[in-house]
Design an enzyme around this catalytic site. Structure first.
Site, PDB file in Angstrom:
ATOM      1  N   SER A 187       0.807  -1.235   0.000  1.00  0.00           N
ATOM      2  CA  SER A 187       0.000   0.000   0.000  1.00  0.00           C
ATOM      3  C   SER A 187       0.831   1.271   0.000  1.00  0.00           C
ATOM      4  O   SER A 187       0.311   2.360  -0.222  1.00  0.00           O
ATOM      5  CB  SER A 187      -0.856   0.018   1.269  1.00  0.00           C
ATOM      6  N   GLY A 193       2.591   2.053   2.775  1.00  0.00           N
ATOM      7  CA  GLY A 193       2.833   2.348   4.188  1.00  0.00           C
ATOM      8  C   GLY A 193       4.301   2.228   4.548  1.00  0.00           C
ATOM      9  O   GLY A 193       4.886   3.093   5.187  1.00  0.00           O
ATOM     10  N   PHE A 194       4.903   1.152   4.114  1.00  0.00           N
ATOM     11  CA  PHE A 194       6.303   0.880   4.493  1.00  0.00           C
ATOM     12  C   PHE A 194       7.255   1.822   3.782  1.00  0.00           C
ATOM     13  O   PHE A 194       8.175   2.386   4.389  1.00  0.00           O
ATOM     14  CB  PHE A 194       6.642  -0.560   4.142  1.00  0.00           C
ATOM     15  N   ASP A 228      -1.166   1.308   6.089  1.00  0.00           N
ATOM     16  CA  ASP A 228      -0.871   1.133   7.517  1.00  0.00           C
ATOM     17  C   ASP A 228       0.352   1.966   7.881  1.00  0.00           C
ATOM     18  O   ASP A 228       1.054   2.477   7.004  1.00  0.00           O
ATOM     19  CB  ASP A 228      -0.566  -0.347   7.799  1.00  0.00           C
ATOM     20  N   GLN A 272      -0.629  -4.802  13.113  1.00  0.00           N
ATOM     21  CA  GLN A 272       0.560  -4.191  13.683  1.00  0.00           C
ATOM     22  C   GLN A 272       0.595  -4.478  15.194  1.00  0.00           C
ATOM     23  O   GLN A 272      -0.093  -5.385  15.673  1.00  0.00           O
ATOM     24  CB  GLN A 272       0.565  -2.672  13.391  1.00  0.00           C
ATOM     25  N   GLY A 279       5.078  -4.826  10.523  1.00  0.00           N
ATOM     26  CA  GLY A 279       5.902  -4.349  11.631  1.00  0.00           C
ATOM     27  C   GLY A 279       7.029  -5.270  12.018  1.00  0.00           C
ATOM     28  O   GLY A 279       7.655  -5.110  13.061  1.00  0.00           O
ATOM     29  N   CYS A 337      18.876 -25.507 -11.109  1.00  0.00           N
ATOM     30  CA  CYS A 337      18.387 -24.389 -11.928  1.00  0.00           C
ATOM     31  C   CYS A 337      19.202 -24.241 -13.201  1.00  0.00           C
ATOM     32  O   CYS A 337      20.322 -24.773 -13.332  1.00  0.00           O
ATOM     33  CB  CYS A 337      18.393 -23.098 -11.118  1.00  0.00           C
ATOM     34  N   CYS A 342      22.788 -23.033 -12.637  1.00  0.00           N
ATOM     35  CA  CYS A 342      23.725 -24.018 -12.067  1.00  0.00           C
ATOM     36  C   CYS A 342      24.026 -25.148 -13.036  1.00  0.00           C
ATOM     37  O   CYS A 342      25.040 -25.832 -12.918  1.00  0.00           O
ATOM     38  CB  CYS A 342      23.155 -24.567 -10.760  1.00  0.00           C
TER      39      CYS A 342
HETATM   40  C1  LIG Z   1      12.056  -5.771   4.658  1.00  0.00           C
HETATM   41  N1  LIG Z   1      11.193  -5.756   5.810  1.00  0.00           N
HETATM   42  C2  LIG Z   1       9.926  -5.358   5.739  1.00  0.00           C
HETATM   43  N2  LIG Z   1       9.129  -5.228   6.832  1.00  0.00           N
HETATM   44  C3  LIG Z   1       7.949  -4.766   6.381  1.00  0.00           C
HETATM   45  C4  LIG Z   1       6.789  -4.382   7.086  1.00  0.00           C
HETATM   46  C5  LIG Z   1       5.711  -3.840   6.359  1.00  0.00           C
HETATM   47  C6  LIG Z   1       4.520  -3.357   7.051  1.00  0.00           C
HETATM   48  O1  LIG Z   1       4.403  -3.403   8.288  1.00  0.00           O
HETATM   49  N3  LIG Z   1       3.548  -2.789   6.299  1.00  0.00           N
HETATM   50  C7  LIG Z   1       3.643  -2.716   4.927  1.00  0.00           C
HETATM   51  N4  LIG Z   1       2.624  -2.149   4.264  1.00  0.00           N
HETATM   52  N5  LIG Z   1       4.700  -3.194   4.251  1.00  0.00           N
HETATM   53  C8  LIG Z   1       5.764  -3.725   4.944  1.00  0.00           C
HETATM   54  C9  LIG Z   1       6.937  -4.133   4.232  1.00  0.00           C
HETATM   55  C10 LIG Z   1       7.034  -3.993   2.726  1.00  0.00           C
HETATM   56  C11 LIG Z   1       6.581  -5.247   2.035  1.00  0.00           C
HETATM   57  O2  LIG Z   1       7.617  -6.169   2.021  1.00  0.00           O
HETATM   58  C12 LIG Z   1       8.027  -4.634   4.975  1.00  0.00           C
HETATM   59  N6  LIG Z   1       9.262  -5.027   4.593  1.00  0.00           N
END
Ligand SMILES: CNc1nc2cc3c(=O)[nH]c(N)nc3c(CCO)c2[nH]1
Length: 374
Positions: A95, A97-98, A148, A191, A218, A308, A311
């Site tokens: 979305s 958010g991250f 989020d 979350q 999260g 693969c 390889c």
């Molecule tokens: C690499 N670590 C990571 N933790 C995440 C945690 C979140 C999260 O809490 N919310 C949303 N919307 N996306 C997340 C994403 C992107 C998707 O990989 C994350 N990516």
């Protein structure tokens, strides 16, 4: 008829793992599964045909990035993401958010949405639940994610509680703004950090909104692996067993296996293609940094136990030469192998669940890979 449904096929007798199938308008997906990440409508350096060859069942793309470049209006005019990138299997979009919280140096979170700065142009932008849904409706993925807040790790309990409550209100606004219910499924994101009572509050809020699937957000934000596993242990049982569970941002071999054991069905991570571009490869015997001088005259495959295309046809010496020479074909070979490795690992996980031996498989894999024993 809901756009996205889940069929629970078998629960593993040894653990919380399960086999299932997610049905979407662009096809079905056997779980547990890993999603290659195609942030800008491409899984970096690889073609859709190569992704099909390695049996990638679904790929992830990003609302935030495609909103900025090329703009969701252009993708919509192309007929949506599937036509734009010539991928006719399922697509999930995150979305934004991250990305807003991880990419933008300036951000101001308000009830109505988040104000931040475009990480490319520096211009001020605003993303609300309604805007995130409008963009995802235009991009046309089979699965959309609610907007989020992914709080930093660690976060004060008081901050986390307020954040969880706002994320729940945003989830409700996403549901209200959801247009194409017959062709696009919307997943909620749980979350709550490492606080068990906040994970419960977040799960209760979102389950009451009856999403077709739930993500655990999260995590994979710098916390130790034992914290992630503990959060999974008390969070996945809170989620309905007849709906898919998606652990966001997780993609190392040990975390995929440990997540599946705790009942996770879906994973995504940029790790395989990101480390590939640094000349690092995932193998059944640990990580191999093929750009190291040690491999200059090593004419064996990246992984003698991998079947693969890379390889079977190319040597470490050749791939090292390409990577050292900054040849694009070198990055293609390491990216192809790393994604194949994780997709094949998830196939072995599904087979182990079918035979009720996932914990035995974990022991064997961890031993061979060299992960320190728990
Ligand atoms: C690499 N670590 C990571 N933790 C995440 C945690 C979140 C999260 O809490 N919310 C949303 N919307 N996306 C997340 C994403 C992107 C998707 O990989 C994350 N990516």
């Amino acid at each position: 008829m809901a756009a996205v449904t889940y069929e629970l096929k078998k629960t593993c007798k040894q653990s919380g793992a399960r086999l299932g199938t997610i049905h979407t308008p662009h096809g079905s997906i056997d779980t547990p599964m890993f999603m290659p990440v195609g942030t800008l409508a491409t899984v970096k350096t690889l073609s859709p045909e190569e992704l099909e060859d390695m049996n990638a069942q679904i790929i992830l793309s990003n609302t935030y990035h495609l909103w900025l470049r090329p703009g969701e209006d252009i993708v919509q005019e192309a007929g949506g993401l599937h036509s734009f990138m010539n991928w006719d299997r399922p697509i999930l979009t995150d979305s934004g958010g991250f990305q807003v919280f991880s990419l933008s140096d300036f951000r101001n979170i308000k009830e109505e949405g988040v104000h931040f700065r475009n990480h490319i142009s520096g211009e001020k932008l605003f993303l609300s639940p309604e805007k995130a849904m409008q963009i995802q409706n235009a991009l046309g993925p089979d699965i959309m994610m609610a907007l989020d807040e992914c709080p930093p790790y660690p976060a004060e309990e008081s901050y986390m509680k307020a954040s969880v409550e706002r994320t729940s209100r945003w989830a409700e606004r996403c549901l209200e703004a959801h247009q194409n219910k017959e062709t696009q499924g919307l997943f909620g994101i749980i979350q709550g950090g490492e606080y068990e009572h906040l994970r419960k509050q977040s799960a209760d809020d979102l389950i009451s909104l009856d999403f077709p699937g739930y993500a655990i957000g999260g995590l994979s934000v710098g916390e130790p692996k034992d914290v992630m596993n503990r959060v999974l242990e008390f969070t996945t049982p809170l989620l309905p067993s007849h709906k898919p569970r998606y652990l966001m941002g997780v993609g190392s071999a040990d975390s995929l296996i440990d997540g599946a054991i705790r009942g996770v069905d879906m994973f995504d991570c940029v790790l395989p293609t990101r480390i590939a571009r640094n000349g690092a490869c995932m193998t059944n015997h640990g990580r191999l940094v093929v750009r190291n001088a040690a491999y200059a005259r090593d004419f064996s495959p990246i992984d003698r136990d991998c079947n693969c295309h890379v390889c079977r046809n190319y040597s470490r010496a050749y791939i090292r030469h390409l990577i050292k020479s900054n040849e694009t074909f070198g990055f293609r070979l390491t990216s192809y192998h790393n994604l194949y490795f994780l997709l094949d690992l998830m196939k072995k996980v599904r087979e182990a669940i079918m035979e009720d031996r996932l914990l035995d498989f974990r022991e064997e894999f961890f031993e061979q890979y060299g992960f320190n024993r728990p």
